[in-house]
Design an enzyme around this catalytic site. Structure first.
Site, PDB file in Angstrom:
ATOM      1  N   LEU A   1     -28.042 -12.151 -36.598  1.00  0.00           N
ATOM      2  CA  LEU A   1     -27.487 -12.938 -37.695  1.00  0.00           C
ATOM      3  C   LEU A   1     -25.980 -13.181 -37.624  1.00  0.00           C
ATOM      4  CD1 LEU A   1     -28.155 -14.385 -40.345  1.00  0.00           C
ATOM      5  CD2 LEU A   1     -27.907 -12.189 -41.502  1.00  0.00           C
TER       6      LEU A   1
ATOM      7  N   THR B   1     -30.967  -4.208 -35.775  1.00  0.00           N
ATOM      8  CA  THR B   1     -30.768  -5.150 -34.673  1.00  0.00           C
ATOM      9  C   THR B   1     -30.559  -6.560 -35.188  1.00  0.00           C
ATOM     10  OG1 THR B   1     -32.076  -3.793 -33.169  1.00  0.00           O
ATOM     11  CG2 THR B   1     -31.778  -6.089 -32.558  1.00  0.00           C
ATOM     12  N   CYS B   2     -31.399  -7.008 -36.097  1.00  0.00           N
ATOM     13  CA  CYS B   2     -31.256  -8.373 -36.619  1.00  0.00           C
ATOM     14  C   CYS B   2     -29.980  -8.508 -37.438  1.00  0.00           C
ATOM     15  CB  CYS B   2     -32.474  -8.764 -37.457  1.00  0.00           C
ATOM     16  SG  CYS B   2     -33.926  -9.057 -36.446  1.00  0.00           S
ATOM     17  N   SER B   3     -29.701  -7.526 -38.273  1.00  0.00           N
ATOM     18  CA  SER B   3     -28.523  -7.594 -39.135  1.00  0.00           C
ATOM     19  C   SER B   3     -27.220  -7.495 -38.345  1.00  0.00           C
ATOM     20  CB  SER B   3     -28.565  -6.471 -40.176  1.00  0.00           C
ATOM     21  OG  SER B   3     -29.669  -6.648 -41.027  1.00  0.00           O
TER      22      SER B   3
END
Length: 92
Positions: A70, A64-66
Site C-alpha cells: 500500500l 506485508t500489505c500495510s
C-alpha cells in the site's frame, strides 16, 4: 488539501481480467466515508468518466500489505494524479 482516504470492503467472486477487458460495472463496493459511515457505490459509478487506478492487496491489514504494498501507492498518489488519475482505489 490532503486526499480523502476511505476503506472499502467488497464481497464478490473473483474473475480474471485481461488487458482491454472492461470491468463489471454492476459490482457493488462498500466503503467507509470520511465520517466512518458505510456507503455503497458500483464499479460503474466509481469509474464513469474517470481515469481510475484500481489495485488489490492479498491480505488486508496484514503487515506485508500495510508496510510493503500500500505505501507505494500513497507515496505516488500525487504523481498518479498528475497523470490524470481521478481516483486511486485499493480493494482488499
Amino acid at each position: 488539501m490532503a486526499p480523502r482516504r476511505t476503506r472499502t470492503m467488497v464481497n464478490v467472486q473473483t474473475q480474471a481480467l485481461s488487458v482491454g477487458d472492461k470491468l463489471p460495472s454492476d459490482v457493488t463496493l462498500n466503503y467507509f466515508d470520511g465520517e466512518g459511515n458505510m456507503q455503497e457505490i458500483t464499479v460503474g459509478d466509481l469509474t464513469k468518466g474517470k481515469k481510475v487506478v484500481m489495485f488489490a492487496v492479498p491480505g488486508a491489514f496484514t503487515p506485508t500489505c500495510s508496510l510493503k504494498h500500500l505505501p507505494g501507492f500513497i507515496e505516488r498518489a500525487d504523481e498518479l494524479k498528475g497523470k490524470g488519475v481521478d481516483t486511486i482505489a485499493c480493494i482488499s
